[in-house]
Design a protein around this motif. Structure first.
Motif, PDB file in Angstrom:
ATOM      1  N   THR A  69      -3.741   4.594  -0.686  1.00 13.68           N
ATOM      2  CA  THR A  69      -2.474   4.731   0.035  1.00 13.68           C
ATOM      3  C   THR A  69      -1.423   5.300  -0.914  1.00 13.68           C
ATOM      4  O   THR A  69      -1.674   5.437  -2.116  1.00 13.68           O
ATOM      5  CB  THR A  69      -1.980   3.354   0.517  1.00 13.68           C
ATOM      6  OG1 THR A  69      -1.749   2.545  -0.647  1.00 13.68           O
ATOM      7  CG2 THR A  69      -2.996   2.665   1.416  1.00 13.68           C
ATOM      8  N   GLU A  70      -0.248   5.567  -0.377  1.00 11.91           N
ATOM      9  CA  GLU A  70       0.814   6.139  -1.228  1.00 11.91           C
ATOM     10  C   GLU A  70       1.147   5.189  -2.373  1.00 11.91           C
ATOM     11  O   GLU A  70       1.332   5.613  -3.510  1.00 11.91           O
ATOM     12  CB  GLU A  70       2.046   6.452  -0.375  1.00 11.91           C
ATOM     13  CG  GLU A  70       1.745   7.529   0.662  1.00 11.91           C
ATOM     14  CD  GLU A  70       2.964   8.199   1.280  1.00 11.91           C
ATOM     15  OE1 GLU A  70       4.068   7.631   1.220  1.00 11.91           O
ATOM     16  OE2 GLU A  70       2.790   9.312   1.831  1.00 11.91           O
ATOM     17  N   ARG A  71       1.234   3.898  -2.060  1.00  5.76           N
ATOM     18  CA  ARG A  71       1.562   2.933  -3.121  1.00  5.76           C
ATOM     19  C   ARG A  71       0.472   2.931  -4.199  1.00  5.76           C
ATOM     20  O   ARG A  71       0.762   2.946  -5.394  1.00  5.76           O
ATOM     21  CB  ARG A  71       1.735   1.524  -2.533  1.00  5.76           C
ATOM     22  CG  ARG A  71       2.125   0.490  -3.572  1.00  5.76           C
ATOM     23  CD  ARG A  71       2.479  -0.853  -2.973  1.00  5.76           C
ATOM     24  NE  ARG A  71       1.439  -1.392  -2.103  1.00  5.76           N
ATOM     25  CZ  ARG A  71       0.299  -1.922  -2.521  1.00  5.76           C
ATOM     26  NH1 ARG A  71       0.048  -2.001  -3.812  1.00  5.76           N
ATOM     27  NH2 ARG A  71      -0.594  -2.377  -1.670  1.00  5.76           N
ATOM     28  N   ILE A 166       7.592  -2.283  15.593  1.00  2.00           N
ATOM     29  CA  ILE A 166       7.614  -0.886  15.157  1.00  2.00           C
ATOM     30  C   ILE A 166       7.025  -0.802  13.757  1.00  2.00           C
ATOM     31  O   ILE A 166       7.469  -1.480  12.827  1.00  2.00           O
ATOM     32  CB  ILE A 166       9.066  -0.343  15.141  1.00  2.00           C
ATOM     33  CG1 ILE A 166       9.713  -0.443  16.526  1.00  2.00           C
ATOM     34  CG2 ILE A 166       9.090   1.094  14.619  1.00  2.00           C
ATOM     35  CD1 ILE A 166       9.110   0.455  17.602  1.00  2.00           C
ATOM     36  N   ARG A 167       6.027   0.073  13.617  1.00  2.00           N
ATOM     37  CA  ARG A 167       5.435   0.266  12.284  1.00  2.00           C
ATOM     38  C   ARG A 167       6.462   0.931  11.363  1.00  2.00           C
ATOM     39  O   ARG A 167       7.113   1.897  11.754  1.00  2.00           O
ATOM     40  CB  ARG A 167       4.192   1.142  12.382  1.00  2.00           C
ATOM     41  CG  ARG A 167       3.573   1.493  11.031  1.00  2.00           C
ATOM     42  CD  ARG A 167       4.110   2.792  10.447  1.00  2.00           C
ATOM     43  NE  ARG A 167       3.552   3.040   9.108  1.00  2.00           N
ATOM     44  CZ  ARG A 167       3.749   4.150   8.411  1.00  2.00           C
ATOM     45  NH1 ARG A 167       4.469   5.125   8.902  1.00  2.00           N
ATOM     46  NH2 ARG A 167       3.232   4.284   7.210  1.00  2.00           N
ATOM     47  N   VAL A 168       6.559   0.393  10.147  1.00  2.59           N
ATOM     48  CA  VAL A 168       7.349   1.065   9.122  1.00  2.59           C
ATOM     49  C   VAL A 168       6.469   1.274   7.894  1.00  2.59           C
ATOM     50  O   VAL A 168       5.418   0.645   7.747  1.00  2.59           O
ATOM     51  CB  VAL A 168       8.610   0.245   8.717  1.00  2.59           C
ATOM     52  CG1 VAL A 168       9.637   0.246   9.830  1.00  2.59           C
ATOM     53  CG2 VAL A 168       8.251  -1.179   8.298  1.00  2.59           C
ATOM     54  N   GLU A 206       7.688   5.433  13.739  1.00  5.53           N
ATOM     55  CA  GLU A 206       8.727   6.468  13.617  1.00  5.53           C
ATOM     56  C   GLU A 206       8.261   7.471  12.582  1.00  5.53           C
ATOM     57  O   GLU A 206       7.724   7.090  11.545  1.00  5.53           O
ATOM     58  CB  GLU A 206      10.097   5.856  13.291  1.00  5.53           C
ATOM     59  CG  GLU A 206      10.160   4.829  12.155  1.00  5.53           C
ATOM     60  CD  GLU A 206      10.265   5.470  10.798  1.00  5.53           C
ATOM     61  OE1 GLU A 206      11.206   6.258  10.585  1.00  5.53           O
ATOM     62  OE2 GLU A 206       9.405   5.185   9.944  1.00  5.53           O
ATOM     63  N   ASN A 207       8.419   8.735  12.927  1.00  6.50           N
ATOM     64  CA  ASN A 207       8.011   9.789  11.997  1.00  6.50           C
ATOM     65  C   ASN A 207       8.528  11.145  12.481  1.00  6.50           C
ATOM     66  O   ASN A 207       9.122  11.238  13.552  1.00  6.50           O
ATOM     67  CB  ASN A 207       6.480   9.816  11.830  1.00  6.50           C
ATOM     68  CG  ASN A 207       6.091  10.033  10.379  1.00  6.50           C
ATOM     69  OD1 ASN A 207       6.686  10.877   9.708  1.00  6.50           O
ATOM     70  ND2 ASN A 207       5.109   9.296   9.892  1.00  6.50           N
ATOM     71  N   ASN A 208       8.265  12.172  11.667  1.00  9.25           N
ATOM     72  CA  ASN A 208       8.691  13.526  12.044  1.00  9.25           C
ATOM     73  C   ASN A 208       7.660  14.160  12.992  1.00  9.25           C
ATOM     74  O   ASN A 208       6.524  13.670  13.081  1.00  9.25           O
ATOM     75  CB  ASN A 208       8.871  14.362  10.765  1.00  9.25           C
ATOM     76  CG  ASN A 208       7.657  14.270   9.872  1.00  9.25           C
ATOM     77  OD1 ASN A 208       6.540  14.531  10.308  1.00  9.25           O
ATOM     78  ND2 ASN A 208       7.853  13.876   8.634  1.00  9.25           N
TER      79      ASN A 208
HETATM   80  O1  EAX Z   1       4.209  10.696   3.374  1.00  3.76           O
HETATM   81  O2  EAX Z   1       3.640   6.918   5.891  1.00  3.76           O
HETATM   82  C1  EAX Z   1       4.423   7.734   6.426  1.00  3.76           C
HETATM   83  O3  EAX Z   1       4.957   7.514   7.507  1.00  3.76           O
HETATM   84  C2  EAX Z   1       4.790   9.010   5.704  1.00  3.76           C
HETATM   85  O4  EAX Z   1       5.779   9.659   6.382  1.00  3.76           O
HETATM   86  C3  EAX Z   1       3.681  10.017   5.644  1.00  3.76           C
HETATM   87  O5  EAX Z   1       2.499   9.476   5.338  1.00  3.76           O
HETATM   88  C4  EAX Z   1       4.050  11.120   4.661  1.00  3.76           C
END
Ligand code: EAX
Length: 323
Positions: A69-71, A166-168, A206-208
Motif C-alpha cells: 500500500t502507499e503507507r 465513507i471510505r477515506v 471520495e476521489n477524482n
Molecule cells: O494515490 O487511495 C487513494 O484514494 C488515492 O487517491 C489513490 O490511490 C492515488
C-alpha cells in the motif's frame, strides 16, 4: 504481522538500487493501474532517463500495490529497501506533517490557485520538508479534485452524508473532513476499496474522476457528487538513502526525466479527467453538481483547528495569500 512480513521480504530482496552490468535500475512502486495517467507518465520518465543517461539508468515500475500500500511503500523508502514511490499527499501527511495543508477542504480557490502553490515556493518548501524523514520529494503529479461517490444515497448537501460510511485514505485530514461533514469516515487502502464497496463495508468513497473510473468503482457507485472538497496532489518521492548514493550527473539525468514526466502527466490528466467523467456518465452514473458553499461552510472549522500549530498555520496563510 502481514506488514512485518512484507517488510522483511523486501528488506531481503531489495537492499538498494540494483546494479546489473553497470546499469542502475530504480525500482518504483505505486498503487494505481497501468491505464492511469500517472503510470503512463512514469513509463515516459523511464524512457527519458534511458536516453539522458545513455542507457546507464532505468526505472522499473511496479503498479497496482504490487509492492504494498502507499503507507508500506513509504516505509520501504525510509529504510532504503525501495527506491521510489508515488503516493497521494493524503498518505504522505502521516510521514511529513506539514503536507496536511493539501488535505484541508476548500483551501484552494480553484485549479489555477493550486498550480500556483505547487509550482511556486510553497510547493518547493513542502517537498523539501519531507527530506528529514528520509523521503526526497521529487515533484507533484496532478490529481485534480476529489468528490464524493455513493452506492445508494444521492448526496446533494452535507446533510445527506449523515451516518453514511465513507471510505477515506489513511489520512487524518480526510478523516476529519468526512466527520465534520456528518459522515462516518472509514480508512481502507485503495486496493481493497472495490470489494469493500461491493460488500457494503462502506456506503461510498471520495476521489477524482480518473480514479473513480479506472478503478471501476462506478460499477458499484451510481451517484457522483462534484463538490470538489480537496485538490490533493500526488507526490513522487525517492528514498534519501538512494538519492544520496547517486552522483551529481545521475541526479541531473533523473531530475530532467522527472521534469519531463510531470509536463507529460499534466497534459494526459486533463484529457483523462474529461474522458473519465464521460465514461461514467455513459455507464449510467448520475453526476450531481451541488452547491459547494454548503460543503465548505460545514467543514471550515477544520482550518481553524490548526491555529495552534504555528508552522502549519503559516503554510495555510501563505496559501491563502497566493494569487
Ligand atoms: O494515490 O487511495 C487513494 O484514494 C488515492 O487517491 C489513490 O490511490 C492515488
Amino acid at each position: 504481522m502481514r506488514n512485518l512480513l512484507i517488510l522483511l521480504i523486501f528488506s531481503f530482496l531489495f537492499t538498494s538500487c540494483q546494479e546489473s552490468e553497470n546499469i542502475k535500475i530504480i525500482r518504483l512502486g505505486h498503487g494505481l493501474s497501468t491505464t492511469h495517467s500517472v503510470h503512463q507518465a512514469m513509463v515516459y520518465m523511464d524512457s527519458v532517463l534511458r536516453v539522458k543517461s545513455n542507457g546507464k539508468m532505468k526505472i522499473q515500475i511496479y503498479p497496482s500495490e504490487q509492492l504494498g500500500t502507499e503507507r508500506q511503500c513509504l516505509e520501504l523508502l525510509q529504510i532504503g529497501s525501495l527506491d521510489m514511490t508515488k503516493v497521494s499527499a493524503g498518505s504522505l501527511e502521516n510521514f511529513s506533517p506539514n503536507i496536511k495543508v493539501f488535505g484541508l477542504p476548500f483551501l484552494f480557490r480553484d485549479r489555477q490557485h493550486s498550480y500556483s502553490v505547487l509550482d511556486g515556493p510553497i510547493g518547493r518548501d513542502l517537498l523539501s520538508g519531507t527530506e528529514k524523514y528520509w523521503l526526497k520529494g521529487l515533484a507533484y503529479y496532478d490529481a485534480g479534485a476529489r468528490s464524493f461517490y455513493t452506492k445508494e444515497k444521492k448526496i446533494n448537501s452535507p446533510e445527506d452524508l449523515d451516518g453514511l460510511k465513507i471510505r477515506v485514505m489513511e489520512s487524518k485530514t480526510a478523516f476529519d473532513m468526512v466527520k465534520a461533514l456528518g459522515g462516518s469516515p472509514t480508512p481502507i487502502s485503495f486496493g481493497e476499496l472495490y470489494t469493500s464497496l461491493q460488500q457494503g463495508v462502506v456506503d461510498g468513497a471520495e476521489n477524482n474522476p480518473p480514479s473513480f473510473y479506472l478503478s471501476r468503482h462506478y460499477e458499484v457507485c451510481k451517484y457522483y457528487t462534484l463538490d470538489e472538497h480537496t485538490l490533493l496532489p500526488d507526490v513522487l518521492l525517492m528514498s534519501t538513502h538512494i538519492w544520496d548514493s547517486f552522483s551529481d550527473k545521475e541526479r541531473g539525468w533523473l531530475s530532467q526525466a522527472v521534469k519531463e514526466s510531470i509536463i507529460e502527466q499534466r497534459k494526459l490528466w486533463t484529457k483523462s479527467e474529461k474522458q473519465s467523467l464521460d465514461a461514467v456518465k455513459k455507464a449510467g452514473v448520475e453526476i450531481i453538481i451541488p452547491d459547494k458553499t454548503l460543503f465548505s461552510k460545514k467543514s471550515k472549522k477544520i482550518l481553524e483547528s490548526y491555529k495552534e500549530d504555528e508552522v502549519l498555520y503559516d503554510f495555510i496563510n501563505r496559501i491563502k495569500n497566493t494569487k
